[in-house]
Design an enzyme around this catalytic site. Structure first.
Site, PDB file in Angstrom:
ATOM      1  N   HIS A 137     -42.984 -32.273 -99.578  1.00 50.16           N
ATOM      2  CA  HIS A 137     -43.155 -31.431-100.769  1.00 50.16           C
ATOM      3  C   HIS A 137     -43.708 -30.052-100.431  1.00 50.16           C
ATOM      4  O   HIS A 137     -43.669 -29.158-101.283  1.00 50.16           O
ATOM      5  CB  HIS A 137     -44.106 -32.105-101.768  1.00 50.16           C
ATOM      6  CG  HIS A 137     -43.592 -33.420-102.280  1.00 50.16           C
ATOM      7  ND1 HIS A 137     -42.388 -33.551-102.934  1.00 50.16           N
ATOM      8  CD2 HIS A 137     -44.113 -34.672-102.194  1.00 50.16           C
ATOM      9  CE1 HIS A 137     -42.187 -34.815-103.246  1.00 50.16           C
ATOM     10  NE2 HIS A 137     -43.206 -35.525-102.812  1.00 50.16           N
ATOM     11  N   ASP A 174     -37.641 -41.337 -99.424  1.00 49.30           N
ATOM     12  CA  ASP A 174     -38.844 -41.372-100.266  1.00 49.30           C
ATOM     13  C   ASP A 174     -38.406 -41.316-101.732  1.00 49.30           C
ATOM     14  O   ASP A 174     -37.328 -40.787-102.034  1.00 49.30           O
ATOM     15  CB  ASP A 174     -39.691 -40.135 -99.923  1.00 49.30           C
ATOM     16  CG  ASP A 174     -41.039 -40.148-100.634  1.00 49.30           C
ATOM     17  OD1 ASP A 174     -42.042 -40.434 -99.993  1.00 49.30           O
ATOM     18  OD2 ASP A 174     -41.051 -39.876-101.859  1.00 49.30           O
ATOM     19  N   HIS A 176     -39.654 -39.655-104.127  1.00 45.84           N
ATOM     20  CA  HIS A 176     -39.824 -38.325-104.748  1.00 45.84           C
ATOM     21  C   HIS A 176     -38.858 -37.334-104.099  1.00 45.84           C
ATOM     22  O   HIS A 176     -38.541 -37.459-102.913  1.00 45.84           O
ATOM     23  CB  HIS A 176     -41.252 -37.813-104.553  1.00 45.84           C
ATOM     24  CG  HIS A 176     -42.300 -38.673-105.174  1.00 45.84           C
ATOM     25  ND1 HIS A 176     -42.944 -39.681-104.478  1.00 45.84           N
ATOM     26  CD2 HIS A 176     -42.806 -38.695-106.425  1.00 45.84           C
ATOM     27  CE1 HIS A 176     -43.814 -40.279-105.286  1.00 45.84           C
ATOM     28  NE2 HIS A 176     -43.756 -39.712-106.465  1.00 45.84           N
ATOM     29  N   ASP A 267     -42.371 -45.334-100.899  1.00 45.14           N
ATOM     30  CA  ASP A 267     -42.666 -45.498-102.330  1.00 45.14           C
ATOM     31  C   ASP A 267     -41.368 -45.804-103.091  1.00 45.14           C
ATOM     32  O   ASP A 267     -41.387 -45.988-104.302  1.00 45.14           O
ATOM     33  CB  ASP A 267     -43.372 -44.259-102.893  1.00 45.14           C
ATOM     34  CG  ASP A 267     -42.781 -42.948-102.369  1.00 45.14           C
ATOM     35  OD1 ASP A 267     -43.463 -41.913-102.489  1.00 45.14           O
ATOM     36  OD2 ASP A 267     -41.657 -42.960-101.842  1.00 45.14           O
ATOM     37  N   TYR A 307     -47.295 -46.236-101.409  1.00 40.69           N
ATOM     38  CA  TYR A 307     -48.657 -46.326-101.941  1.00 40.69           C
ATOM     39  C   TYR A 307     -49.102 -47.731-102.266  1.00 40.69           C
ATOM     40  O   TYR A 307     -50.274 -47.945-102.582  1.00 40.69           O
ATOM     41  CB  TYR A 307     -48.791 -45.378-103.146  1.00 40.69           C
ATOM     42  CG  TYR A 307     -48.405 -43.981-102.734  1.00 40.69           C
ATOM     43  CD1 TYR A 307     -47.139 -43.456-103.012  1.00 40.69           C
ATOM     44  CD2 TYR A 307     -49.257 -43.231-101.926  1.00 40.69           C
ATOM     45  CE1 TYR A 307     -46.766 -42.210-102.549  1.00 40.69           C
ATOM     46  CE2 TYR A 307     -48.882 -41.980-101.461  1.00 40.69           C
ATOM     47  CZ  TYR A 307     -47.635 -41.478-101.766  1.00 40.69           C
ATOM     48  OH  TYR A 307     -47.247 -40.256-101.279  1.00 40.69           O
TER      49      TYR A 307
HETATM   50  N1  LIG Z   1     -46.796 -39.992-111.036  1.00 38.76           N
HETATM   51  C1  LIG Z   1     -46.505 -38.591-111.110  1.00 38.76           C
HETATM   52  C2  LIG Z   1     -47.490 -37.768-110.290  1.00 38.76           C
HETATM   53  C3  LIG Z   1     -46.930 -37.527-108.899  1.00 38.76           C
HETATM   54  N2  LIG Z   1     -47.901 -36.831-108.084  1.00 38.76           N
HETATM   55  C4  LIG Z   1     -47.457 -36.379-106.759  1.00 38.76           C
HETATM   56  C5  LIG Z   1     -46.778 -37.466-105.964  1.00 38.76           C
HETATM   57  C6  LIG Z   1     -46.587 -37.026-104.522  1.00 38.76           C
HETATM   58  C7  LIG Z   1     -45.841 -38.068-103.718  1.00 38.76           C
HETATM   59  C8  LIG Z   1     -45.688 -37.703-102.308  1.00 38.76           C
HETATM   60  S1  LIG Z   1     -44.580 -38.792-101.431  1.00 38.76           S
HETATM   61 ZN   LIG Z   2     -43.007 -39.963-102.420  1.00 34.87          ZN
END
Ligand SMILES: NCCCNCCCCCS
Ligand SMILES: [Zn+2]
Length: 657
Positions: A137, A174, A176, A267, A307
């Site tokens: 990110h 991942d 995200h 995740d 996580y």
């Molecule tokens: N549940 C929504 C909030 C997400 N907050 C950042 C998540 C970063 C993941 C990195 S792999």
């Molecule tokens: Zn992630």
């Protein structure tokens, strides 16, 4: 031959954590690394890997991707108190700081670059870096989403610079969207960035319009950015595998990367609080395995998210075991992707159609969001996570049994050569109808196959190879062996590459799935369990085998979930040997690697290549225009015909009355 899997980890990267109340960041804890590393130890995997030390990244390396101002600002966090850290963090989104996080971010990046060095200098074949803070990110001048420096983006820039690479594939599995990585390479055709991510039509973090499938890259980079949005939670193994078969693998083979980097976030696995998906840890063994035939096996996996400590640690172990060449476990209940996933697959293929040969000749239309496939609404999955992972995994059989008819070739010592005289006669079993011409041949054939089969089923070897005088007779011999001697085998997949009509009428009882690739249109009935694939010849070359592999053979094979895979190939088939080796490698993802290769009139070089594939050695990439237009049409029609019976073949939402 390059071998070995690097494992890069240092407990120093556990020495930072959240120091104030900040709920969205509370899941990024040091135990993510320590629990994962302990599970690797418990499963005896640490000692099987090659430990490579971490190092601190240099400022020059950080500046490959980030601005000087950003670097200077991050440096100042080392001397901040909690209030200052909190204030500093408020300028970014969903990321926290700690006096030791700058040090750990340099170690995470240094570990990643150590892994790239080890792979590119052939000290190891592949490897994984267990790091935190993650990276995908973070952007030129911004930390974001628990990330400080973009480890994988810098790894790609570093590999281009230090090793003069022209084509790098980044697979970001991942859950995200790695928007940071996307921004770095959006206009760069030398880096193919693939990401799937929970999106829910922009409802899910980071809530960006540019995370949707329509962002394909800019300028020269158009087509080299691939976003697969998950618009529902609860996606399962079938959804993930479908995206690999119908989008990523054809693209990756067409791109032909020199290095594969995985933004390995877990995740996206079952029970993760962020992803809320249902793919099991074993699925990641298959995702890893399916990528290992690219770039001669040069793959670097770098930890991103993940996580749920239990799910994360088991996913990491499955990934490492796949890297080590261990047999990958059966995946159960593979079937059609859900409608929401199908819609995403359809849209990604439509929007990338103009950029990729394997899509160009297909009639694909966009499908806009109107699917309320509530099947995915359930928060958690019905299928239990297979946590019964063995505590200490016994070393798997790695040998390959090779029984050759009269061939004299030098076998690697990892092979088990079976010379026919040593086979005890009571191991010979009677054919039902031995029509193999010449008693001598048939006796040899029986001995040949029987001894290899016995070794496979006794788990003395993982797979085997037999040179045979006649492919069809050999297939029959194998089938009769399995029905008489191996009751543990209830489903056999036979992949026959040849033009002869298969002699016996196939009962459609599902015990045998015959997929026959032929250069002539086979008459006779096609059924659910007898799939003829017509592949046109151009000159002496058969085209479209790889496309058939990804679009038809692998999806159906995964859904069929055989206990044994048999390939029956002939050297004279006109198929590029490198493609046959890819096929032999990729099919080892089935039946826990129990594969028997039958080869007719073998050339020594082809035997040696096949043995390398069976031993899990790196195989050469396929380069010459792997996917041809006309052949694609044929495969496409076949896929359309079969998708009702084999749901995993679907790539578009089918109208539901
Ligand atoms: N549940 C929504 C909030 C997400 N907050 C950042 C998540 C970063 C993941 C990195 S792999
Ligand atoms: Zn992630």
């Amino acid at each position: 031959m390059v071998s070995g899997t690097a494992l890069i980890y240092d407990e120093e990267m556990t020495r930072y954590r959240l120091l104030w109340d900040y709920p969205v960041c509370s899941i990024e804890v040091p135990e993510r690394l320590s629990v994962s590393y302990s599970e690797l130890q418990i499963q005896g995997l640490v000692e099987r890997c090659i430990s490579v030390p971490v190092r601190e990244a240099t400022e020059e390396e950080i500046l490959l991707a980030h601005s000087q101002d950003f670097l200077e600002a991050i440096k100042t966090t080392q001397n901040m108190d909690v209030e200052q850290l909190k204030a500093f963090a408020s300028q970014f989104q969903d990321v926290y700081f700690h006096q030791n996080i700058y040090h750990c971010a340099k170690l995470a990046l240094g570990a990643t670059l150590q892994l790239v060095d080890a792979v590119m200098t052939k000290k190891v074949r592949n490897g994984i870096a267990l790091v935190r803070p993650p990276g995908h990110h973070s952007q030129h001048s911004a930390a974001n989403g628990f990330c400080i420096f973009n480890n994988v983006a810098i790894a790609a820039l570093y590999a281009k610079k230090m090793f003069d690479l022209k084509r790098i594939l980044i697979v970001d599995w991942d859950i995200h969207h790695g928007q940071g990585t996307q921004y770095f390479f959006e206009d760069d055709p030398s880096v193919l960035y693939f990401s799937w991510h929970r999106y829910e039509n922009q409802e899910f973090w980071p809530n960006l319009p540019e995370s949707d499938y329509s962002t394909v890259g800019k300028g020269k980079g158009a087509g080299f950015n691939v976003n697969v949005p998950w618009n529902k939670i609860g996606m399962q193994n079938s959804d993930y595998l479908s995206v690999f078969f119908h989008i990523l693998l054809p693209m990756a083979y067409e791109f032909n990367p020199e290095l594969v980097l995985i933004s390995a976030g877990f995740d996206s696995a079952i029970n993760d609080p962020e992803g809320k998906m249902c793919a099991t840890p074993a699925c990641f063994a298959h995702l890893t395995h399916l990528l290992m035939s690219l770039a001669e096996g040069k793959i670097c996996a770098v930890l991103e998210g993940g996580y749920d400590l239990h799910s994360l640690s088991h996913c990491i172990c499955h990934t490492v075991k796949a890297f080590l060449g261990d047999p990958v476990p059966h995946l159960l209940n593979i079937s059609s992707p859900c409608d929401s996933a199908l819609e995403s697959i359809q849209n990604v293929r439509a929007v990338h159609q103009q950029h990729w040969a394997f899509l160009r000749s297909l009639p694909i239309s966009m499908k806009h969001q109107n699917v309320n496939d509530d099947k995915k609404l359930e928060q958690f999955c019905n299928e239990e996570i297979h946590t019964s992972s063995p505590n200490y995994c016994p070393l798997p059989p790695k040998r390959t049994a090779v029984a050759l008819l009269g061939e004299k070739i030098e076998l690697p010592d990892r092979c088990l050569k079976i010379n026919l005289d040593s086979v005890p006669s009571d191991e010979i079993w009677s054919f039902k109808d031995s029509t193999v011409e010449g008693q001598k041949d048939s006796l040899h054939l029986q001995k040949n196959l029987c001894s290899v089969m016995m070794k496979i089923f006794q788990k003395e070897v993982q797979n085997g190879l037999a040179a045979v005088p006649c492919l069809l007779e050999a297939i029959k011999a194998v089938l009769s062996f399995c029905t008489t001697c191996a009751n543990s085998v209830s489903r056999i997949l036979v992949l026959y590459l040849g033009d002869k009509d298969y002699p016996v009428s196939l009962e459609d009882d599902g015990n045998l799935l015959l997929i026959q690739m032929s250069t002539k249109k086979l008459k006779g009935r096609e059924s659910k369990y007898h799939i003829p694939i017509f592949l046109p010849k151009e000159g002496n070359n058969v085209k479209g085998v790889l496309h058939a592999l990804f679009s038809l053979i692998l999806p159906v094979a995964y859904m069929y979930n055989p206990d044994l895979v048999v390939t029956a190939l002939s050297c004279q088939s006109g198929v590029d040997k490198k493609i046959l080796n890819q096929l032999t490698s990729l099919l080892q993802g089935l039946a826990e690697g129990q594969l028997l290769c039958l080869i007719h009139d073998p050339e020594v070089s082809f035997l040696e290549d096949t043995i390398c594939s069976l031993l899990g050695d790196p195989i050469l990439p396929v380069t010459d225009g792997v996917l041809q237009g006309e052949a694609i049409q044929e495969v496409e029609q076949q896929r359309q015909r079969l998708q009702e019976q084999w749901g995993i073949l679907k790539t578009q939402v089918t109208r539901t009355e």
